[in-house]
Design an enzyme around this catalytic site. Structure first.
Site, PDB file in Angstrom:
ATOM      1  N   LYS A   1       1.186  -1.438   0.060  1.00 54.75           N
ATOM      2  CA  LYS A   1      -0.179   0.064  -0.309  1.00 54.75           C
ATOM      3  C   LYS A   1       1.274   0.840   0.345  1.00 54.75           C
ATOM      4  O   LYS A   1       0.379   2.396  -0.799  1.00 54.75           O
ATOM      5  CB  LYS A   1      -0.944   0.058   1.466  1.00 54.75           C
ATOM      6  CG  LYS A   1      -2.246  -1.768   1.307  1.00 54.75           C
ATOM      7  CD  LYS A   1      -3.373  -0.599   0.736  1.00 54.75           C
ATOM      8  CE  LYS A   1      -4.385  -1.883   1.008  1.00 54.75           C
ATOM      9  NZ  LYS A   1      -5.559  -2.047   2.015  1.00 54.75           N
TER      10      LYS A   1
ATOM     11  N   LYS B   1      -4.810  -9.647 -11.258  1.00 55.94           N
ATOM     12  CA  LYS B   1      -5.456  -9.774 -10.138  1.00 55.94           C
ATOM     13  C   LYS B   1      -7.070  -8.695 -11.069  1.00 55.94           C
ATOM     14  O   LYS B   1      -6.761  -7.433 -11.126  1.00 55.94           O
ATOM     15  CB  LYS B   1      -5.336  -9.309  -9.135  1.00 55.94           C
ATOM     16  CG  LYS B   1      -6.688 -10.037  -7.914  1.00 55.94           C
ATOM     17  CD  LYS B   1      -5.848  -9.845  -6.330  1.00 55.94           C
ATOM     18  CE  LYS B   1      -6.927  -8.941  -5.717  1.00 55.94           C
ATOM     19  NZ  LYS B   1      -6.381  -8.922  -3.937  1.00 55.94           N
TER      20      LYS B   1
ATOM     21  N   LYS C   1     -10.559  -3.492  -8.997  1.00 54.98           N
ATOM     22  CA  LYS C   1     -11.852  -2.068  -9.609  1.00 54.98           C
ATOM     23  C   LYS C   1     -10.508  -0.579 -10.010  1.00 54.98           C
ATOM     24  O   LYS C   1     -11.675  -0.232 -10.900  1.00 54.98           O
ATOM     25  CB  LYS C   1     -12.838  -1.288  -8.953  1.00 54.98           C
ATOM     26  CG  LYS C   1     -14.313  -1.484  -9.506  1.00 54.98           C
ATOM     27  CD  LYS C   1     -15.426   0.041  -8.434  1.00 54.98           C
ATOM     28  CE  LYS C   1     -15.678  -0.811  -7.105  1.00 54.98           C
ATOM     29  NZ  LYS C   1     -16.895  -1.829  -7.463  1.00 54.98           N
TER      30      LYS C   1
END
Ligand code: TRP
Length: 327
Positions: A115, A196, A199
Site C-alpha cells: 500500500k 488480479k 476495480k
C-alpha cells in the site's frame, strides 16, 4: 455448548465484484449456513480511512456494502452483521494493542509495503497500524476462526502474537486464533488477465454482482482471450474458471474439452458465461434493488447488529480496562 466464534471483515469499497464474492463473501455465507459458528461480519469503515476515499464516497459505500452483503445471503438472524465504527470499542482496544506491538513487527507486513507503494503520497500512521486495528476487530469478540485469503495470513498471525503479548503481560484472557484458509479461486481482470480483478483498474476489468445482464455480456465480449487455437492463454483460463464457478457442470465440461481440442469458439463461451453469471446473481440483483429502496429496514439491521456486537464488545472492554490498570 457455545460455538466457536468466527470473525471477518470487509472494507466498504463500493459495489462488490465477482472477485470479492468468490474471495470472501460466498464463503462467509457457506460458513454462516453451516451453523457451526457464531459469526460476526463487519464492514470495516475505520480501516478505509487509511485510504484515499472521500467522505461522501465512504458514507455511500458503507451502506451499500451492508446492502450487498445482505443481498448476497448474509442473514442478520443468523449472523451479527455490523459496521465497525458503530462499535467504538474497536479503536479503544486497538490503542491498547498498539502499545503492545513492536514497530518492527508492523514494518514486516507485506500489505503495508504494497500500500505504501500504491499510495506513496499518503503513507499515514493509520496505514502502518492498520493490522493492529484488525487484531482488535477479532479479539474484541474472542474470535478463534477467521476466514481470509492468503494475503491476510500475516495479519492473522499478528492476532495470535498480540493475544500472547497481552496474556503474558496482563494475564490470560485472549484465545489463540486460527486462520480458516479457504480455497480461493484467483479471479483475474477481464482486460489484463495476468493481473488480479480489481476495480482500481477501471469498470471494464471487473464484473460487479449488481451488473445487469446486458452489461455483463458487453464486458465479456471485450474480455481478452487468445487468437483461435492458441493454448494456455490466461484470459481463456480465467473465463473457464468463472464458468466453473457460475455455470452448469455440463457447460464447463464441454467448453473445457473444446478448449483442449482447440475447437472452442470464444464467442460462444462468452455468451454462455454471461448468461450463467446473470442468472446466478438474478436473486442478488432483486434483493439489492429492494433494499436500496428500503432505508428503514437497512437502518434497523445496522442498529441491531451494532447492538449485538456492542454488547459483547462492552464486556470485553470492561475486563480489558481493569486488566491493564486504567480502572
Ligand atoms: N484487512 C482485511 C482485508 O483487507 C479486512 C479486515 C479488517 C479483516 N478487519 C478484519 C479481515 C478482521 C478479517 C478479520 O481484507
Amino acid at each position: 455448548m457455545s460455538k466457536p466464534i468466527l470473525f471477518s471483515g470487509i472494507q466498504p469499497t463500493g459495489n462488490l465484484h465477482i472477485g470479492n464474492y468468490l474471495g470472501a463473501v460466498k464463503n462467509w455465507v457457506t460458513l454462516q449456513n453451516s451453523g457451526e459458528y457464531d459469526c460476526f461480519f463487519s464492514v470495516v469503515d475505520y480501516h478505509s480511512l487509511t485510504g484515499n476515499m472521500t467522505a461522501e464516497e465512504r458514507r455511500e459505500q458503507i451502506t451499500r456494502t451492508v446492502i450487498e452483503l445482505l443481498a448476497a445471503g448474509i442473514d442478520p438472524e443468523k449472523s451479527t452483521l455490523f459496521v465497525q465504527s458503530h462499535v467504538p470499542e474497536h479503536t479503544e482496544l486497538a490503542w491498547i494493542f498498539n502499545s503492545l506491538t513492536p514497530m518492527a513487527e508492523l514494518e514486516r507486513m507485506t500489505q503495508y509495503k504494497d500500500k505504501s507503494t500504491q499510495q506513496a503520497k499518503n503513507i499515514n500512521a493509520g496505514l502502518f497500524t492498520y493490522p493492529v486495528l484488525q487484531v482488535a476487530d477479532v479479539l474484541l469478540y474472542h474470535g478463534t476462526h477467521v476466514p481470509v485469503g492468503e494475503d491476510q495470513v500475516q495479519h492473522i498471525e499478528l492476532v495470535r502474537d498480540v493475544a500472547r503479548w497481552f496474556n503474558n503481560r496482563y494475564g490470560n484472557y485472549f484465545p489463540e486464533t486460527d486462520v480458516l484458509l479457504t480455497h480461493i479461486p484467483r479471479v483475474k481482470s477481464l482486460l489484463e488477465p495476468t493481473k488480479k480483478m480489481s476495480k482500481s483498474k477501471g469498470q471494464g476489468h471487473v464484473i460487479e454482482l449488481a451488473d445487469e445482464p446486458e452489461s455483463i455480456a458487453n464486458k465479456l465480449k471485450k474480455a481478452v482471450t487468445a487468437s483461435e487455437g492458441e493454448e494456455g492463454s490466461p484470459g481463456v483460463e480465467n473465463l473457464l474458471l468463472l464458468l466453473k464457478e457460475f455455470g452448469s457442470a455440463g457447460d464447463y465440461t464441454a467448453f473445457s474439452a473444446a478448449e483442449k481440442e482447440g475447437t472452442v469458439r470464444y464467442g460462444d463461451l462468452k455468451q454462455v458465461l454471461a448468461e450463467s453469471i446473470a442468472t446466478y446473481f438474478a436473486d442478488f440483483r432483486k434483493k439489492r434493488a429492494a433494499l436500496l429502496q428500503d432505508n428503514t429496514t437497512v437502518t434497523a439491521i445496522m442498529e441491531s447488529g451494532a447492538k449485538k456486537a456492542g454488547d459483547v464488545a462492552k464486556e470485553t472492554m470492561d475486563r480489558v480496562r481493569k486488566m491493564v490498570g486504567v480502572r
